[in-house]
Design an enzyme around this catalytic site. Structure first.
Site, PDB file in Angstrom:
ATOM      1  N   TYR A 147      -3.620   3.439   1.215  1.00  0.00           N
ATOM      2  CA  TYR A 147      -3.846   4.034  -0.119  1.00  0.00           C
ATOM      3  C   TYR A 147      -3.069   3.282  -1.204  1.00  0.00           C
ATOM      4  O   TYR A 147      -3.673   2.830  -2.195  1.00  0.00           O
ATOM      5  CB  TYR A 147      -3.533   5.542  -0.075  1.00  0.00           C
ATOM      6  CG  TYR A 147      -3.508   6.192  -1.429  1.00  0.00           C
ATOM      7  CD1 TYR A 147      -4.657   6.284  -2.217  1.00  0.00           C
ATOM      8  CD2 TYR A 147      -2.323   6.706  -1.936  1.00  0.00           C
ATOM      9  CE1 TYR A 147      -4.614   6.884  -3.471  1.00  0.00           C
ATOM     10  CE2 TYR A 147      -2.272   7.313  -3.183  1.00  0.00           C
ATOM     11  CZ  TYR A 147      -3.421   7.388  -3.955  1.00  0.00           C
ATOM     12  OH  TYR A 147      -3.368   7.970  -5.193  1.00  0.00           O
ATOM     13  N   LYS A 151      -4.629   1.206  -4.392  1.00  0.00           N
ATOM     14  CA  LYS A 151      -4.254   1.467  -5.787  1.00  0.00           C
ATOM     15  C   LYS A 151      -3.664   0.215  -6.446  1.00  0.00           C
ATOM     16  O   LYS A 151      -3.907  -0.065  -7.613  1.00  0.00           O
ATOM     17  CB  LYS A 151      -3.251   2.626  -5.888  1.00  0.00           C
ATOM     18  CG  LYS A 151      -3.762   3.967  -5.434  1.00  0.00           C
ATOM     19  CD  LYS A 151      -5.028   4.422  -6.138  1.00  0.00           C
ATOM     20  CE  LYS A 151      -4.839   4.817  -7.583  1.00  0.00           C
ATOM     21  NZ  LYS A 151      -6.113   5.279  -8.190  1.00  0.00           N
TER      22      LYS A 151
HETATM   23  N1  NAP Z   1      -2.445  13.701  -7.234  1.00  0.00           N
HETATM   24  C1  NAP Z   1      -1.418  12.872  -7.354  1.00  0.00           C
HETATM   25  O1  NAP Z   1      -0.268  13.251  -7.092  1.00  0.00           O
HETATM   26  C2  NAP Z   1      -1.657  11.475  -7.836  1.00  0.00           C
HETATM   27  C3  NAP Z   1      -0.524  10.669  -8.080  1.00  0.00           C
HETATM   28  C4  NAP Z   1      -0.723   9.385  -8.554  1.00  0.00           C
HETATM   29  C5  NAP Z   1      -1.994   8.919  -8.821  1.00  0.00           C
HETATM   30  N2  NAP Z   1      -3.063   9.723  -8.577  1.00  0.00           N
HETATM   31  C6  NAP Z   1      -4.405   9.190  -8.903  1.00  0.00           C
HETATM   32  O2  NAP Z   1      -5.058  10.153  -9.714  1.00  0.00           O
HETATM   33  C7  NAP Z   1      -6.461  10.094  -9.481  1.00  0.00           C
HETATM   34  C8  NAP Z   1      -6.979  11.484  -9.157  1.00  0.00           C
HETATM   35  O3  NAP Z   1      -6.329  11.965  -7.988  1.00  0.00           O
HETATM   36  P1  NAP Z   1      -6.414  13.493  -7.560  1.00  0.00           P
HETATM   37  O4  NAP Z   1      -5.092  13.867  -7.036  1.00  0.00           O
HETATM   38  O5  NAP Z   1      -7.029  14.288  -8.625  1.00  0.00           O
HETATM   39  O6  NAP Z   1      -7.373  13.391  -6.284  1.00  0.00           O
HETATM   40  P2  NAP Z   1      -8.721  14.140  -5.917  1.00  0.00           P
HETATM   41  O7  NAP Z   1      -8.635  15.567  -6.288  1.00  0.00           O
HETATM   42  O8  NAP Z   1      -9.011  13.799  -4.498  1.00  0.00           O
HETATM   43  O9  NAP Z   1      -9.765  13.433  -6.887  1.00  0.00           O
HETATM   44  C9  NAP Z   1     -10.361  12.202  -6.611  1.00  0.00           C
HETATM   45  C10 NAP Z   1     -11.829  12.296  -6.939  1.00  0.00           C
HETATM   46  O10 NAP Z   1     -12.441  11.021  -6.669  1.00  0.00           O
HETATM   47  C11 NAP Z   1     -13.621  11.250  -5.939  1.00  0.00           C
HETATM   48  N3  NAP Z   1     -14.009  10.138  -5.074  1.00  0.00           N
HETATM   49  C12 NAP Z   1     -13.404   9.679  -3.971  1.00  0.00           C
HETATM   50  N4  NAP Z   1     -14.084   8.665  -3.434  1.00  0.00           N
HETATM   51  C13 NAP Z   1     -15.177   8.495  -4.223  1.00  0.00           C
HETATM   52  C14 NAP Z   1     -16.289   7.628  -4.188  1.00  0.00           C
HETATM   53  N5  NAP Z   1     -16.441   6.713  -3.219  1.00  0.00           N
HETATM   54  N6  NAP Z   1     -17.203   7.729  -5.164  1.00  0.00           N
HETATM   55  C15 NAP Z   1     -17.093   8.662  -6.145  1.00  0.00           C
HETATM   56  N7  NAP Z   1     -16.068   9.520  -6.219  1.00  0.00           N
HETATM   57  C16 NAP Z   1     -15.130   9.442  -5.275  1.00  0.00           C
HETATM   58  C17 NAP Z   1     -13.312  12.464  -5.088  1.00  0.00           C
HETATM   59  O11 NAP Z   1     -14.505  13.032  -4.593  1.00  0.00           O
HETATM   60  P3  NAP Z   1     -14.513  13.785  -3.166  1.00  0.00           P
HETATM   61  O12 NAP Z   1     -13.772  15.070  -3.386  1.00  0.00           O
HETATM   62  O13 NAP Z   1     -15.961  13.948  -2.868  1.00  0.00           O
HETATM   63  O14 NAP Z   1     -13.805  12.879  -2.206  1.00  0.00           O
HETATM   64  C18 NAP Z   1     -12.562  13.339  -6.075  1.00  0.00           C
HETATM   65  O15 NAP Z   1     -13.431  14.094  -6.879  1.00  0.00           O
HETATM   66  C19 NAP Z   1      -6.673   9.068  -8.372  1.00  0.00           C
HETATM   67  O16 NAP Z   1      -6.991   7.824  -8.958  1.00  0.00           O
HETATM   68  C20 NAP Z   1      -5.312   9.002  -7.709  1.00  0.00           C
HETATM   69  O17 NAP Z   1      -5.109   7.769  -7.061  1.00  0.00           O
HETATM   70  C21 NAP Z   1      -2.930  10.996  -8.094  1.00  0.00           C
END
Ligand code: NAP
Length: 308
Positions: A147, A151
């Site tokens: 992961y 990123k």
């Molecule tokens: N949460 C944290 O603590 C955190 C920290 C640092 C950075 N981030 C970044 O913030 C962003 C959002 O994260 P989040 O925590 O909100 O995660 P999340 O709830 O899992 O959201 C990610 C979204 O991307 C979608 N996705 C995944 N693979 C895909 C694909 N092949 N095509 C289209 N859509 C796809 C997922 O759909 P599905 O549900 O269908 O898989 C989900 O709706 C990401 O870029 C993550 O790397 C998050």
């Protein structure tokens, strides 16, 4: 200009993107959100302004050209979607790295081909900042490393793409995001917090924590401030896993949170912390407290019955 208020958010049903959609609707934007076909979206339709100013379109990150028609007409794009997982079924490259890297390029190519997109804000991660430190001799590497690799490659490619193609690309790198869950089930990232709250003894040492609303605000500031550029770390509090366990077991005594003696720290954060000075000084972001992060998070998980 009319379309200045029309923006696209990728992965709109996810934890962070749902909150960003909420904030954008509150600010009067017309939002085109992309989701995957099987995703639950009812929480998005309940947001104030959704029936008038939200459109949802289906797109997978790795389907070439899938975003071309979607971003055309939008003035800005928030590329939030990513495969946020340390678990894979067969192949980490296609399941985790490709959606981050090829997916980002797919979205950016669509933006470049459009005649309307002026700025793209991509969500990266402090995982992409941590990688620079390399690894210490005693570090145990496991499958979770795919992961941060995805990123890191995604952010690097996004910034290079911007330079090479004259596209205004900005990246935001949050630490662990903590806040109110809008969807009815825990997404991958909130599932990690749910495990901690339910007494799991294995704690990943995230090193830094930030309120969900502050991350959404950072995306908005990066989008609207004409002087914004490059990368921004977005992390409010530096804290070790042991310090967090101590804070949480004292503040939420009714939850079965493991004590500082009980927890097993996975991947200790061997650095002093993250600095969000650039985001604070240049864009003026003021962070919410650790108490507010976890109070909001736990209240929403409790309301949804996810802590029983
Ligand atoms: N949460 C944290 O603590 C955190 C920290 C640092 C950075 N981030 C970044 O913030 C962003 C959002 O994260 P989040 O925590 O909100 O995660 P999340 O709830 O899992 O959201 C990610 C979204 O991307 C979608 N996705 C995944 N693979 C895909 C694909 N092949 N095509 C289209 N859509 C796809 C997922 O759909 P599905 O549900 O269908 O898989 C989900 O709706 C990401 O870029 C993550 O790397 C998050």
């Amino acid at each position: 200009m009319e379309n200045e208020k029309k923006v696209c958010v990728t992965g709109a049903a996810g934890f962070l993107a749902s909150w960003l959609v909420k904030r954008l609707l509150e600010e009067g934007y017309h939002v085109v959100g992309t989701v995957r076909e099987s995703e639950e979206t009812s929480h998005l339709w309940k947001l104030p302004g959704a029936s008038e100013r939200l459109e949802l379109k289906s797109a997978d990150l790795v389907t070439e050209g899938a975003f071309d028609d979607i971003v055309q007409g939008c003035h800005g794009v928030f590329h939030v979607a990513a495969a946020v997982s340390v678990i894979y079924k067969k192949d980490p490259q296609t399941e985790i790295v490709d959606p981050c890297l090829l997916g980002t390029l797919n979205v950016l190519n669509a933006c470049k081909r459009s005649t309307t997109v002026k700025r793209v804000v991509c969500t990266s991660s402090v995982g992409a900042v941590r990688v620079r430190d390399g690894f210490k001799p005693n570090d145990v590497l496991d499958e979770s490393m795919w992961y941060p690799l995805g990123k890191t490659l995604g952010e690097q490619a996004a910034l290079e793409f911007g330079k090479d193609n004259g596209l205004d690309v900005i990246t935001i790198s949050p630490s662990l995001i903590v806040g109110e869950l809008l969807s009815s089930s825990a997404t991958t990232s909130t599932a990690d917090i749910v495990r901690m709250l339910k007494g799991d003894k294995r704690w990943f040492d995230h090193g830094g924590y930030v309120h969900l609303d502050d991350v959404a605000q950072a995306h908005l500031l990066a989008y609207t401030n004409p002087n914004a550029s490059g990368r921004y770390v977005c992390s409010a509090i530096n804290m070790s896993a042991i310090e967090l366990a101590s804070f949480m077991s004292k503040r939420y005594p009714k939850l079965p949170i493991a004590s500082t003696d009980e927890i097993e720290v996975v991947f200790p954060a061997n650095f002093k912390g993250f600095s969000s000075r650039k985001l604070q000084d240049d864009l003026g972001l003021q962070f919410k407290s650790l108490e507010q992060m976890f109070d909001d998070c736990i209240a929403s998980l409790d309301r949804k019955g996810l802590l029983t």
